[in-house]
Design a protein around this motif. Structure first.
Motif, mmCIF file in Angstrom:
data_model
loop_
_atom_site.group_PDB
_atom_site.id
_atom_site.type_symbol
_atom_site.label_atom_id
_atom_site.label_comp_id
_atom_site.label_asym_id
_atom_site.label_seq_id
_atom_site.Cartn_x
_atom_site.Cartn_y
_atom_site.Cartn_z
ATOM 1 N N ILE A 1 0.958 -1.172 0.065
ATOM 2 C CA ILE A 1 -0.010 -0.103 -0.068
ATOM 3 C C ILE A 1 0.887 1.324 0.016
ATOM 4 O O ILE A 1 1.830 1.255 0.805
ATOM 5 N N ALA A 2 0.749 2.145 -0.976
ATOM 6 C CA ALA A 2 1.568 3.277 -1.111
ATOM 7 C C ALA A 2 0.406 4.532 -0.388
ATOM 8 O O ALA A 2 -0.578 4.860 -1.174
ATOM 9 N N TYR A 3 0.633 5.228 0.694
ATOM 10 C CA TYR A 3 -0.100 6.262 1.219
ATOM 11 C C TYR A 3 0.500 7.501 0.571
ATOM 12 O O TYR A 3 1.606 7.820 0.747
ATOM 13 N N GLU A 4 -0.004 8.341 -0.145
ATOM 14 C CA GLU A 4 0.252 9.346 -0.986
ATOM 15 C C GLU A 4 -0.736 10.563 -0.827
ATOM 16 O O GLU A 4 -1.698 10.444 -1.694
ATOM 17 N N PRO A 5 -0.608 11.445 0.083
ATOM 18 C CA PRO A 5 -1.598 12.501 0.157
ATOM 19 C C PRO A 5 -1.596 13.331 -0.949
ATOM 20 O O PRO A 5 -0.321 13.671 -1.603
ATOM 21 N N VAL A 6 -2.496 13.437 -1.850
ATOM 22 C CA VAL A 6 -2.682 14.187 -3.110
ATOM 23 C C VAL A 6 -2.003 15.598 -3.020
ATOM 24 O O VAL A 6 -1.295 16.082 -3.989
ATOM 25 N N TRP A 7 -2.048 16.266 -1.810
ATOM 26 C CA TRP A 7 -1.537 17.534 -1.495
ATOM 27 C C TRP A 7 0.181 17.748 -1.551
ATOM 28 O O TRP A 7 0.383 18.746 -1.545
ATOM 29 N N ALA A 8 0.607 16.108 -1.480
ATOM 30 C CA ALA A 8 2.065 16.498 -1.256
ATOM 31 C C ALA A 8 2.771 15.864 -2.538
ATOM 32 O O ALA A 8 3.957 15.923 -2.545
ATOM 33 N N ILE B 1 3.990 2.260 2.368
ATOM 34 C CA ILE B 1 4.897 3.037 2.091
ATOM 35 C C ILE B 1 4.289 4.458 1.863
ATOM 36 O O ILE B 1 3.146 4.566 1.596
ATOM 37 N N TYR B 2 5.277 5.433 1.935
ATOM 38 C CA TYR B 2 4.949 6.809 2.025
ATOM 39 C C TYR B 2 5.298 7.437 0.692
ATOM 40 O O TYR B 2 6.440 7.158 0.147
ATOM 41 N N GLY B 3 4.564 8.331 -0.141
ATOM 42 C CA GLY B 3 4.894 8.831 -1.350
ATOM 43 C C GLY B 3 4.250 10.382 -1.349
ATOM 44 O O GLY B 3 3.111 10.662 -0.908
ATOM 45 N N GLY B 4 5.103 11.194 -1.586
ATOM 46 C CA GLY B 4 4.924 12.585 -1.604
ATOM 47 C C GLY B 4 5.834 13.624 -1.309
ATOM 48 O O GLY B 4 6.297 13.860 -0.431
ATOM 49 N N SER B 5 6.586 13.920 -2.360
ATOM 50 C CA SER B 5 7.643 14.896 -2.528
ATOM 51 C C SER B 5 8.738 14.467 -1.413
ATOM 52 O O SER B 5 9.514 15.160 -0.870
ATOM 53 N N VAL B 6 9.051 13.072 -1.506
ATOM 54 C CA VAL B 6 10.107 12.383 -0.910
ATOM 55 C C VAL B 6 11.263 12.783 -1.745
ATOM 56 O O VAL B 6 11.601 12.781 -2.849
ATOM 57 N N ASN B 7 12.608 13.125 -0.806
ATOM 58 C CA ASN B 7 13.853 13.527 -1.542
ATOM 59 C C ASN B 7 14.864 12.926 -0.458
ATOM 60 O O ASN B 7 14.693 12.558 0.622
ATOM 61 N N GLY B 8 15.993 13.337 -0.936
ATOM 62 C CA GLY B 8 17.155 13.087 -0.343
ATOM 63 C C GLY B 8 17.467 13.500 1.254
ATOM 64 O O GLY B 8 18.004 13.106 2.073
ATOM 65 N N ALA B 9 16.759 14.702 1.212
ATOM 66 C CA ALA B 9 17.031 15.508 2.502
ATOM 67 C C ALA B 9 15.969 15.095 3.481
ATOM 68 O O ALA B 9 16.192 15.106 4.831
ATOM 69 N N ASN B 10 14.757 14.633 3.179
ATOM 70 C CA ASN B 10 13.658 14.403 4.055
ATOM 71 C C ASN B 10 13.396 12.759 4.360
ATOM 72 O O ASN B 10 12.879 12.484 5.461
ATOM 73 N N CYS B 11 14.158 11.853 3.547
ATOM 74 C CA CYS B 11 13.781 10.368 3.486
ATOM 75 C C CYS B 11 14.282 9.718 4.700
ATOM 76 O O CYS B 11 13.534 8.752 5.311
ATOM 77 N N LYS B 12 15.398 10.180 5.439
ATOM 78 C CA LYS B 12 15.843 9.325 6.653
ATOM 79 C C LYS B 12 14.880 9.486 7.982
ATOM 80 O O LYS B 12 14.622 8.519 8.551
#
Length: 254
Positions: A163-170, A208-219
């Protein structure tokens, strides 16, 4: 129950042959945790699926970005689950909010797609998530639970579902659900699965989470107990995708 970290890269409608070769080259050369620690799946556009599958390092896998709800036939422009299975494509993304919003895919239609794809031997990344208006009205869990219920009513075996939780606003906005916001929804989703499917499915299913994930916030996101990985959009086209894959080490050390 230990859940293996999962990192998916959704390339969406991006890429030329040369750009795809560059992305694959970066992935093939990246130093990442072993497949025992993290499962990596990238999702190029349909036209590049065979090329990416054949050129990507063997421990990385590929996913289609969609498939049709029935066997092939008079469905111009669609790609069937049977075709994907025939090509050796193991995964498919279904129910992405962009398809729900732009093409009007309903919860029930997504549920039908999930059960059909599973029946044809595909593994499914099933997307759920609320709009900004729905979050601000306090109906996040009502929306996400309804989307999940439409899938849960049709399937018995969850072993091949992420399951990928992806808030549309993100998604693609640069806004990211805070680690606490994401963890809250993931935890509530897991509780919903425990109450409405089974405690075993709740414990074993990766959310899993989706929504503007990047190298800076992933950890920081990866450190949350109920976040089992990411479905990454724009950053999956960049070298920082390697850093996102490496965030699996945070979960391993925890």
């Amino acid at each position: 129950m230990a859940r293996k970290f999962f990192v998916g890269g959704n390339w969406k409608c991006n890429g030329t042959s040369e750009e795809v070769k560059k992305i694959v080259s970066v992935l093939n050369g990246g130093q990442v945790p072993s497949p025992d620690v993290v499962e990596v799946v990238v999702s190029p556009p349909f036209v590049f699926l065979p090329e990416v599958k054949n050129s990507l390092r063997p421990e990385f896998h590929v996913a289609a970005q969609n498939c049709w709800v029935k066997k092939g036939g008079a469905y111009t422009g669609e790609v069937s689950a049977e075709m994907l299975h025939n090509l050796g494509i193991p995964w498919v993304i279904l129910g992405h909010s962009e398809r729900r919003a732009i093409l009007g895919e309903t919860n029930e239609f997504v549920g039908e797609k999930v059960v059909y794809a599973l029946s044809q031997g595909l593994k499914v990344i099933a997307c759920v998530g609320e709009t900004l208006e729905q979050r601000e009205s306090g109906s996040t869990m009502e929306v996400v639970a309804a989307q999940t219920k439409a899938i849960a009513e049709k399937i018995k075996d969850w072993s091949n579902v992420v399951i990928a939780y992806e808030p549309v606003w993100a998604i693609g906005t640069g806004k990211v659900a805070s680690p606490a916001q994401a963890q809250e929804v993931h935890n509530e989703l897991r509780k919903w699965l425990a109450a409405n499917v089974s405690p075993e499915v709740a414990a074993s299913t990766r959310i899993i989470y989706g929504g503007s994930v990047n190298g800076a916030n992933c950890k920081e996101l990866a450190g949350q107990p109920d976040i089992d990985g990411f479905l990454v959009g724009g950053a999956s086209l960049k070298p920082e995708f390697i850093d996102i894959i490496k965030s699996a080490e945070v979960k391993k050390s925890a």
